[in-house]
Write a protein that holds these residues in place. Structure first.
Motif, PDB file in Angstrom:
ATOM      1  N   GLY A 290       0.810  -1.205   0.000  1.00 30.28           N
ATOM      2  CA  GLY A 290       0.000   0.000   0.000  1.00 30.28           C
ATOM      3  C   GLY A 290       0.845   1.256   0.000  1.00 30.28           C
ATOM      4  N   THR A 291       0.184   2.399  -0.139  1.00 31.19           N
ATOM      5  CA  THR A 291       0.859   3.693  -0.158  1.00 31.19           C
ATOM      6  C   THR A 291       0.087   4.689   0.701  1.00 31.19           C
ATOM      7  OG1 THR A 291      -0.353   4.509  -2.090  1.00 31.19           O
ATOM      8  CG2 THR A 291       1.671   3.265  -2.509  1.00 31.19           C
ATOM      9  N   TYR A 292       0.810   5.738   1.129  1.00 29.01           N
ATOM     10  CA  TYR A 292       0.175   6.808   1.897  1.00 29.01           C
ATOM     11  C   TYR A 292       0.829   8.132   1.495  1.00 29.01           C
ATOM     12  CZ  TYR A 292      -1.497   9.656   5.772  1.00 29.01           C
ATOM     13  OH  TYR A 292      -2.081  10.644   6.532  1.00 29.01           O
ATOM     14  N   GLY A 293       0.018   9.082   0.985  1.00 31.08           N
ATOM     15  CA  GLY A 293       0.540  10.376   0.582  1.00 31.08           C
ATOM     16  C   GLY A 293       0.994  11.191   1.774  1.00 31.08           C
TER      17      GLY A 293
ATOM     18  N   MET B 123      -2.506   9.183  -3.910  1.00 32.04           N
ATOM     19  CA  MET B 123      -3.612   8.399  -3.375  1.00 32.04           C
ATOM     20  C   MET B 123      -3.133   7.451  -2.279  1.00 32.04           C
ATOM     21  SD  MET B 123      -6.002   7.253  -6.558  1.00 32.04           S
ATOM     22  CE  MET B 123      -6.241   8.278  -8.012  1.00 32.04           C
ATOM     23  N   ASN B 124      -4.053   7.099  -1.384  1.00 27.51           N
ATOM     24  CA  ASN B 124      -3.787   6.103  -0.346  1.00 27.51           C
ATOM     25  C   ASN B 124      -4.317   4.748  -0.827  1.00 27.51           C
ATOM     26  OD1 ASN B 124      -2.759   8.157   1.306  1.00 27.51           O
ATOM     27  ND2 ASN B 124      -4.781   8.581   2.172  1.00 27.51           N
ATOM     28  N   GLN B 125      -3.397   3.838  -1.122  1.00 23.20           N
ATOM     29  CA  GLN B 125      -3.759   2.546  -1.703  1.00 23.20           C
ATOM     30  C   GLN B 125      -3.703   1.426  -0.665  1.00 23.20           C
ATOM     31  OE1 GLN B 125      -1.769   1.622  -5.488  1.00 23.20           O
ATOM     32  NE2 GLN B 125      -0.807   3.642  -5.420  1.00 23.20           N
ATOM     33  N   LYS B 126      -4.573   0.434  -0.859  1.00 20.25           N
ATOM     34  CA  LYS B 126      -4.560  -0.796  -0.061  1.00 20.25           C
ATOM     35  C   LYS B 126      -4.751  -1.946  -1.044  1.00 20.25           C
ATOM     36  CE  LYS B 126      -7.164   1.776   3.447  1.00 20.25           C
ATOM     37  NZ  LYS B 126      -7.523   2.855   2.483  1.00 20.25           N
ATOM     38  N   ASN B 127      -3.679  -2.711  -1.279  1.00 18.32           N
ATOM     39  CA  ASN B 127      -3.693  -3.764  -2.284  1.00 18.32           C
ATOM     40  C   ASN B 127      -3.363  -5.120  -1.682  1.00 18.32           C
ATOM     41  OD1 ASN B 127      -3.791  -1.983  -4.875  1.00 18.32           O
ATOM     42  ND2 ASN B 127      -2.093  -1.118  -3.688  1.00 18.32           N
ATOM     43  N   VAL B 128      -3.941  -6.167  -2.257  1.00 15.90           N
ATOM     44  CA  VAL B 128      -3.555  -7.549  -1.967  1.00 15.90           C
ATOM     45  C   VAL B 128      -2.969  -8.131  -3.248  1.00 15.90           C
ATOM     46  CG1 VAL B 128      -5.258  -7.886  -0.154  1.00 15.90           C
ATOM     47  CG2 VAL B 128      -5.868  -8.415  -2.519  1.00 15.90           C
ATOM     48  N   TYR B 129      -2.002  -9.045  -3.095  1.00 16.66           N
ATOM     49  CA  TYR B 129      -1.360  -9.588  -4.293  1.00 16.66           C
ATOM     50  C   TYR B 129      -1.068 -11.072  -4.139  1.00 16.66           C
ATOM     51  CZ  TYR B 129       3.216  -9.717  -1.950  1.00 16.66           C
ATOM     52  OH  TYR B 129       4.261 -10.001  -1.108  1.00 16.66           O
ATOM     53  N   VAL B 130      -0.850 -11.713  -5.278  1.00  9.88           N
ATOM     54  CA  VAL B 130      -0.336 -13.075  -5.341  1.00  9.88           C
ATOM     55  C   VAL B 130       0.779 -13.084  -6.378  1.00  9.88           C
ATOM     56  CG1 VAL B 130      -2.114 -13.734  -7.012  1.00  9.88           C
ATOM     57  CG2 VAL B 130      -0.885 -15.510  -5.729  1.00  9.88           C
TER      58      VAL B 130
ATOM     59  N   TYR C  81      -2.391  -8.037  -8.688  1.00 11.08           N
ATOM     60  CA  TYR C  81      -2.889  -7.421  -7.456  1.00 11.08           C
ATOM     61  C   TYR C  81      -4.211  -6.707  -7.701  1.00 11.08           C
ATOM     62  CZ  TYR C  81      -0.812  -3.105  -9.404  1.00 11.08           C
ATOM     63  OH  TYR C  81      -0.482  -2.051 -10.215  1.00 11.08           O
ATOM     64  N   TYR C  82      -4.943  -6.538  -6.595  1.00  8.95           N
ATOM     65  CA  TYR C  82      -6.218  -5.821  -6.599  1.00  8.95           C
ATOM     66  C   TYR C  82      -6.214  -4.885  -5.403  1.00  8.95           C
ATOM     67  CZ  TYR C  82     -11.171  -4.826  -5.934  1.00  8.95           C
ATOM     68  OH  TYR C  82     -12.373  -4.190  -5.756  1.00  8.95           O
ATOM     69  N   GLY C  83      -6.721  -3.643  -5.605  1.00 10.20           N
ATOM     70  CA  GLY C  83      -6.680  -2.689  -4.513  1.00 10.20           C
ATOM     71  C   GLY C  83      -7.872  -1.757  -4.476  1.00 10.20           C
ATOM     72  N   ILE C  84      -8.040  -1.113  -3.317  1.00  9.89           N
ATOM     73  CA  ILE C  84      -9.083  -0.115  -3.117  1.00  9.89           C
ATOM     74  C   ILE C  84      -8.433   1.165  -2.605  1.00  9.89           C
ATOM     75  CG2 ILE C  84     -10.905  -1.804  -2.707  1.00  9.89           C
ATOM     76  CD1 ILE C  84     -10.532  -1.312   0.293  1.00  9.89           C
ATOM     77  N   PHE C  85      -9.229   2.262  -2.570  1.00 11.84           N
ATOM     78  CA  PHE C  85      -8.703   3.567  -2.200  1.00 11.84           C
ATOM     79  C   PHE C  85      -9.591   4.210  -1.130  1.00 11.84           C
ATOM     80  CE2 PHE C  85      -7.596   2.526  -6.521  1.00 11.84           C
ATOM     81  CZ  PHE C  85      -6.255   2.832  -6.612  1.00 11.84           C
ATOM     82  N   ASP C  86      -9.062   5.282  -0.531  1.00  8.68           N
ATOM     83  CA  ASP C  86      -9.851   6.017   0.458  1.00  8.68           C
ATOM     84  C   ASP C  86     -11.070   6.656  -0.197  1.00  8.68           C
ATOM     85  OD1 ASP C  86      -8.018   5.348   2.333  1.00  8.68           O
ATOM     86  OD2 ASP C  86      -7.146   7.347   2.571  1.00  8.68           O
TER      87      ASP C  86
ATOM     88  N   LYS D 129     -11.813   4.292  -7.135  1.00 10.12           N
ATOM     89  CA  LYS D 129     -12.558   3.363  -6.293  1.00 10.12           C
ATOM     90  C   LYS D 129     -11.813   2.049  -6.108  1.00 10.12           C
ATOM     91  CE  LYS D 129     -17.226   1.488  -5.645  1.00 10.12           C
ATOM     92  NZ  LYS D 129     -18.606   1.415  -6.214  1.00 10.12           N
ATOM     93  N   TRP D 130     -11.349   1.453  -7.196  1.00  9.85           N
ATOM     94  CA  TRP D 130     -10.595   0.206  -7.128  1.00  9.85           C
ATOM     95  C   TRP D 130      -9.637   0.145  -8.311  1.00  9.85           C
ATOM     96  CZ3 TRP D 130     -11.090  -2.802 -11.453  1.00  9.85           C
ATOM     97  CH2 TRP D 130     -12.253  -2.646 -12.223  1.00  9.85           C
ATOM     98  N   GLN D 131      -8.699  -0.808  -8.253  1.00 12.25           N
ATOM     99  CA  GLN D 131      -7.752  -0.996  -9.352  1.00 12.25           C
ATOM    100  C   GLN D 131      -7.362  -2.458  -9.466  1.00 12.25           C
ATOM    101  OE1 GLN D 131      -3.731   0.455  -9.199  1.00 12.25           O
ATOM    102  NE2 GLN D 131      -3.519   0.105  -6.991  1.00 12.25           N
ATOM    103  N   PHE D 132      -6.861  -2.799 -10.638  1.00 16.49           N
ATOM    104  CA  PHE D 132      -6.302  -4.127 -10.898  1.00 16.49           C
ATOM    105  C   PHE D 132      -5.013  -3.933 -11.670  1.00 16.49           C
ATOM    106  CE2 PHE D 132      -5.640  -7.765 -13.724  1.00 16.49           C
ATOM    107  CZ  PHE D 132      -5.589  -8.799 -12.795  1.00 16.49           C
ATOM    108  N   GLY D 133      -3.979  -4.709 -11.306  1.00 10.38           N
ATOM    109  CA  GLY D 133      -2.697  -4.578 -11.985  1.00 10.38           C
ATOM    110  C   GLY D 133      -1.958  -5.895 -12.081  1.00 10.38           C
TER     111      GLY D 133
END
Length: 380
Positions: free
Chosen positions: A243-246, A269-276, A289-294, A300-304
């Motif tokens: 994850g990240t925090y500005g 952005m403040n990210q919260k991701n889970v990965y395999v 990975y898949y993540g959501i944001f504040d 709203k969400w992302q995929f990478g």
């Protein structure tokens, strides 16, 4: 008299045959000679024909200290010489052993590409394409899996300029990312890995500076903290979070295209991701990975996905892509908040460690990649 002549003839023939046999035998192995020791084949010839050290020097360019025995010493000396040769010709040691450099083609769409007042509404019709080059270095503490890392990249975008709504419409966009921090790698090479051996973690600071960023050609400077924590389930599979925090804000023109003086506060952005992550037998790896944001972020969400394929000990190719879904519904607002990034390139590893032996990777290399438009996302 005839018997004497016959005996002399046989003696002469035998005397000529002996050096002839020696010469033929030596010719088959002389090419394998080197300046340090004899090969096992050369040692066998020395023992069979009792060749002196002086003659060995003439024939092979070197000699062995002891020609007696079964040849075990010569074989061991040959093995040590081969190991020494492999070390001297192998990958570099020291700081460079944990360093790689890369170059890539990169395309992205960020908040800076948002255009408003198009037919009375908000929309986004542009993106940026460019090239990126950089380096990333890791330095582990002795034989441990703990270390520090630092790296940076520079990117050049908009080779043909941007919309003619700002004075410098033909000027290039320049981006600089830099990353520094510490890490602890897992180690799945042990026979019975413990929980500590399975854990990988890292924390870095990412800095981002850009000139002529977006359609309004803003100059910005932002930062974020990025961290990761993963656990290896096996030598080939790892799961975890990142994850990240500005940590700071800046002001940029992202509201009305063609109004560079109308500024809005922006941040990472403040990210919260889970990965395999999966490691393949040939040394390549892929992470999804898949993540959501504040709630305050425009996303709203992302995929990478990120992948690497080694071409040799020193070279690899890589590719990455992500899509960031907007928080607002589809339409003019949604298209203005939508973001993505795609990159493909090639990397050179000075330490000859382009391939990963297991999912926990090589302990000499940095754990986290340098920040990019994929991992450093911006909101207002």
């Amino acid at each position: 008299m005839n018997s004497i002549l016959a005996a002399a003839g046989r003696y002469a023939a035998a005397g000529m045959a002996r050096p002839l046999v020696v010469t033929i035998a030596l010719s088959g192995v002389i090419d394998a000679a080197n300046a340090a020791t004899l090969t096992p084949e050369q040692q066998a010839v020395v023992e069979k024909y009792n060749i002196s050290e002086a003659d060995q020097q003439k024939l092979f360019g070197t000699a062995v200290a002891n020609t007696s025995g079964s040849g075990t010493q010569a074989k061991e000396a040959s093995r040590q010489q081969q190991a020494s040769s492999e070390t001297s010709d192998g990958p570099v040691a020291g700081f460079l052993s944990g360093t790689y450099v890369w170059a890539s083609a990169d395309a992205y769409k960020s908040l800076g590409e948002r255009i408003t007042n198009i037919n009375g509404g908000t929309g986004a019709l542009t993106g940026s394409f460019g090239g990126v080059a950089g380096f990333n270095s890791g330095l582990s503490f002795g034989e441990s899996t703990f270390g520090v890392q630092a790296g940076a990249s520079i990117g050049i975008y908009d080779f043909k300029g941007r919309l003619r709504i700002v004075p410098d419409a033909t000027a290039l966009e320049r981006q600089v990312f830099y990353t520094a921090g510490f890490y602890k790698r897992g180690d799945m090479s042990t026979e019975n890995p413990s929980i500590a051996d399975r854990l990988s973690l890292g924390v870095v600071y990412d800095g981002f500076q850009a000139e002529r960023w977006g359609v309004n050609a803003s100059d910005i400077s932002l930062g974020q903290v990025r961290g990761t924590l993963g656990v290896a389930l096996s030598e080939s599979t790892e799961v975890g979070v990142w994850g990240t925090y500005g940590v700071n804000t800046d002001r940029a023109a992202v509201t009305v295209a063609g109004a560079p003086s109308l500024l809005t506060t922006i941040r990472a952005m403040n990210q919260k991701n889970v990965y395999v992550k999966h490691n393949f037998d040939f040394g390549g790896e892929v992470m999804a990975y898949y993540g959501i944001f504040d709630d305050e972020d425009i996303a709203k969400w992302q995929f990478g996905v990120v992948g690497k394929v080694p071409l040799s000990d020193n070279w690899s190719t890589f590719a990455s892509a992500n899509y960031v879904a907007p928080r607002t519904p589809s339409g003019p607002l949604g298209s203005g908040q939508e973001q993505f990034n795609a990159s493909v390139g090639i990397a050179y590893y000075f330490g000859g460690n382009a391939a990963s032996k297991s999912v926990t990777g090589n302990k000499e290399l940095p754990l986290l990649d340098v920040a990019s438009n994929r991992s450093f996302l911006i909101t207002d």
